[in-house]
Write a protein that holds these residues in place. Structure first.
Motif, PDB file in Angstrom:
ATOM      1  N   LYS A 109       0.752  -0.950   0.627  1.00  0.00           N
ATOM      2  CA  LYS A 109      -0.215   0.284   0.416  1.00  0.00           C
ATOM      3  C   LYS A 109       1.419   1.400   0.114  1.00  0.00           C
ATOM      4  O   LYS A 109       0.223   2.365  -0.822  1.00  0.00           O
ATOM      5  CB  LYS A 109      -1.116   0.135   1.066  1.00  0.00           C
ATOM      6  CG  LYS A 109      -1.905  -0.745   1.333  1.00  0.00           C
ATOM      7  CD  LYS A 109      -2.623  -0.763   2.411  1.00  0.00           C
ATOM      8  CE  LYS A 109      -4.179  -1.477   2.289  1.00  0.00           C
ATOM      9  NZ  LYS A 109      -4.772  -1.697   3.324  1.00  0.00           N
ATOM     10  N   VAL A 110       2.301   1.597   0.364  1.00  0.00           N
ATOM     11  CA  VAL A 110       2.733   2.045   1.228  1.00  0.00           C
ATOM     12  C   VAL A 110       4.169   2.606   0.041  1.00  0.00           C
ATOM     13  O   VAL A 110       4.034   3.223  -1.010  1.00  0.00           O
ATOM     14  CB  VAL A 110       3.433   2.956   2.266  1.00  0.00           C
ATOM     15  CG1 VAL A 110       4.079   3.937   2.808  1.00  0.00           C
ATOM     16  CG2 VAL A 110       1.905   2.430   3.124  1.00  0.00           C
ATOM     17  N   GLY A 111       5.119   1.059   0.190  1.00  0.00           N
ATOM     18  CA  GLY A 111       5.873   1.588  -0.843  1.00  0.00           C
ATOM     19  C   GLY A 111       7.350   1.436  -0.556  1.00  0.00           C
ATOM     20  O   GLY A 111       7.417   2.410  -0.722  1.00  0.00           O
ATOM     21  N   LEU A 112       7.311   2.081   0.845  1.00  0.00           N
ATOM     22  CA  LEU A 112       8.516   2.725   1.171  1.00  0.00           C
ATOM     23  C   LEU A 112       9.062   1.826   2.619  1.00  0.00           C
ATOM     24  O   LEU A 112       8.615   1.054   3.141  1.00  0.00           O
ATOM     25  CB  LEU A 112       8.481   3.783   2.790  1.00  0.00           C
ATOM     26  CG  LEU A 112       7.773   5.113   1.424  1.00  0.00           C
ATOM     27  CD1 LEU A 112       6.910   6.137   2.196  1.00  0.00           C
ATOM     28  CD2 LEU A 112       8.608   5.556  -0.008  1.00  0.00           C
ATOM     29  N   PRO A 113      10.418   1.385   2.921  1.00  0.00           N
ATOM     30  CA  PRO A 113      10.832   0.885   4.334  1.00  0.00           C
ATOM     31  C   PRO A 113      10.691   1.777   5.142  1.00  0.00           C
ATOM     32  O   PRO A 113      10.179   3.190   4.950  1.00  0.00           O
ATOM     33  CB  PRO A 113      12.631   1.307   4.523  1.00  0.00           C
ATOM     34  CG  PRO A 113      12.823   1.477   2.469  1.00  0.00           C
ATOM     35  CD  PRO A 113      11.308   1.912   1.792  1.00  0.00           C
ATOM     36  N   GLY A 114      10.108   0.952   6.382  1.00  0.00           N
ATOM     37  CA  GLY A 114       9.742   1.704   7.405  1.00  0.00           C
ATOM     38  C   GLY A 114       9.437   1.171   9.291  1.00  0.00           C
ATOM     39  O   GLY A 114       9.932  -0.354   8.810  1.00  0.00           O
ATOM     40  N   LYS A 115       8.853   1.140  10.094  1.00  0.00           N
ATOM     41  CA  LYS A 115       8.953   0.940  11.379  1.00  0.00           C
ATOM     42  C   LYS A 115       8.040   1.240  11.718  1.00  0.00           C
ATOM     43  O   LYS A 115       7.977   3.091  12.123  1.00  0.00           O
ATOM     44  CB  LYS A 115      10.722   1.273  12.207  1.00  0.00           C
ATOM     45  CG  LYS A 115      10.212   0.135  12.985  1.00  0.00           C
ATOM     46  CD  LYS A 115      10.766  -1.111  12.647  1.00  0.00           C
ATOM     47  CE  LYS A 115       9.631  -2.193  14.030  1.00  0.00           C
ATOM     48  NZ  LYS A 115       8.908  -2.183  14.386  1.00  0.00           N
ATOM     49  N   SER A 116       6.716   0.780  12.408  1.00  0.00           N
ATOM     50  CA  SER A 116       6.390   1.320  13.603  1.00  0.00           C
ATOM     51  C   SER A 116       6.386   1.085  14.682  1.00  0.00           C
ATOM     52  O   SER A 116       7.680   0.096  15.045  1.00  0.00           O
ATOM     53  CB  SER A 116       4.569   0.696  12.935  1.00  0.00           C
ATOM     54  OG  SER A 116       4.906  -0.765  13.141  1.00  0.00           O
ATOM     55  N   GLY A 117       5.307   1.469  16.203  1.00  0.00           N
ATOM     56  CA  GLY A 117       5.634   1.224  16.958  1.00  0.00           C
ATOM     57  C   GLY A 117       4.197   1.194  17.866  1.00  0.00           C
ATOM     58  O   GLY A 117       3.634   2.371  17.816  1.00  0.00           O
ATOM     59  N   VAL A 118       3.979   0.801  19.029  1.00  0.00           N
ATOM     60  CA  VAL A 118       3.261   0.908  19.627  1.00  0.00           C
ATOM     61  C   VAL A 118       2.064   1.623  20.341  1.00  0.00           C
ATOM     62  O   VAL A 118       1.388   1.939  20.547  1.00  0.00           O
ATOM     63  CB  VAL A 118       2.346  -0.736  20.657  1.00  0.00           C
ATOM     64  CG1 VAL A 118       2.227  -2.041  20.105  1.00  0.00           C
ATOM     65  CG2 VAL A 118       3.436  -0.316  21.769  1.00  0.00           C
TER      66      VAL A 118
END
Ligand code: GLN
Length: 308
Positions: free
Chosen positions: A253-262
């Motif tokens: 959906k986004v097409g980028l390297p990334g990182k999430s957090g809670v």
């Protein structure tokens, strides 16, 4: 970056569109301190390689970056130890939730990747073994990259997580039973909970992650953070593992390297072009920010600035 795009207008428009829609999901409440955060907070910061910065909403409010910090501890460990770290942790997507124990048994205590909890604990263990004071040196590392001494741990959040961290405690001890944790589990967990408790704003996150965007990035002391090959590999791991069992969906959906957090934060980078940080605490059922994902999907779609 394209000069024809008015980035401030683009992020303002998407922010308004996303805000107009129902905010679905649940803010993380398994860490009692996180349950106190206003779930309607919403901020975005975009920083370009040309050093322009655009912000909207709560982009200058600090929040708990949680698992986003795993990219930073991985980067510091990679810088210190080089490729030997891959003997202790893999680089494969897990296809499982961030706190899952299930694969560790068959994988003999080698976590699938450094961005799930078990993998991040092995990285914490390596940092403890190879620094005088991992907590102090890790904080110093982030402050240097961000050129900002106003970045800190939240003791309240770290203690709060520790008080209910049964699954993480189990994970750490389980890995220790395979001898892939060398230090006492209590010490590793203490550092792990502190690492996750770092508080930053969207603006600080977007600035910090420029070392994964700009090949020429140097700290104020004129030092590079990682070499080009190392930065590329961190981005590859974020691309494939940054969103746990939703990593494929984020790529799609986004097409980028990334990182999430809670804590509801997401950082994403377009190598050579920009970094973008979004914060909205309500999470979908995979533990990723609902509005954060929606915002980024619209952003890369409207600007056509994804890596694919
Ligand atoms: N500190 C959190 C935990 O270990 C981090 C999880 C996350 O942000 N996905 O549960």
């Amino acid at each position: 970056m394209s000069n024809e795009i008015n980035y401030q207008e683009v992020i303002n428009d998407i922010y308004r569109d996303v805000s107009d829609k129902e905010n679905i999901g649940q803010a993380a409440s398994y860490i009692p301190e996180l349950a106190k955060i206003d779930p309607e907070k919403f901020g975005v910061c975009l920083k370009t390689v040309e050093n322009q910065e655009f912000g909207v909403g709560d982009w200058q409010t600090k929040f708990s970056i949680q698992s986003i910090a795993k990219v930073l501890s991985l980067s510091l460990t990679y810088k210190i130890l080089g490729d030997s770290i891959w003997d202790r942790v893999g680089v494969e997507p897990s296809g499982n939730p961030f706190n899952s124990l299930i694969q560790l048994e068959t994988d003999h205590g080698i976590p699938r990747n450094p961005l799930i909890n078990g993998g991040a604990m092995v990285i914490c263990d390596l940092l403890i073994s190879h620094t005088e004071n991992a907590c102090a040196e890790f904080l110093q590392f982030i402050r240097k990259i961000c050129s900002n001494s106003d970045i800190n741990y939240s003791t309240a959040i770290a203690e709060s997580e520790k008080s209910v961290g049964y699954r993480n405690i189990a994970l750490c001890n389980f890995i220790k039973s395979f001898d892939n944790i060398k230090n006492p589990p209590n010490e590793v967990l203490d550092f792990y909970f502190h690492m996750c408790s770092i508080e930053m704003t969207c603006q600080e996150l977007a600035r910090t992650f420029m070392f994964l965007v700009d090949d020429n990035f140097k700290t104020r002391e004129n030092e590079p953070v990682l070499n080009i090959s190392q930065a590329k590999r961190i981005n590859a791991i974020m691309q494939t593992c940054g969103f746990y069992d939703e990593s494929g969906e984020f790529s799609f959906k986004v097409g980028l390297p990334g990182k999430s957090g809670v804590g509801g934060g997401i950082i994403a980078v377009h190598p050579g072009k920009y970094s973008i940080a979004v914060w909205s605490p309500k999470l979908n059922n995979k533990g990723n920010s609902y509005r954060g994902m929606n915002f980024l999907e619209s952003f890369t779609t409207k600007t056509k600035l994804s890596i694919f």
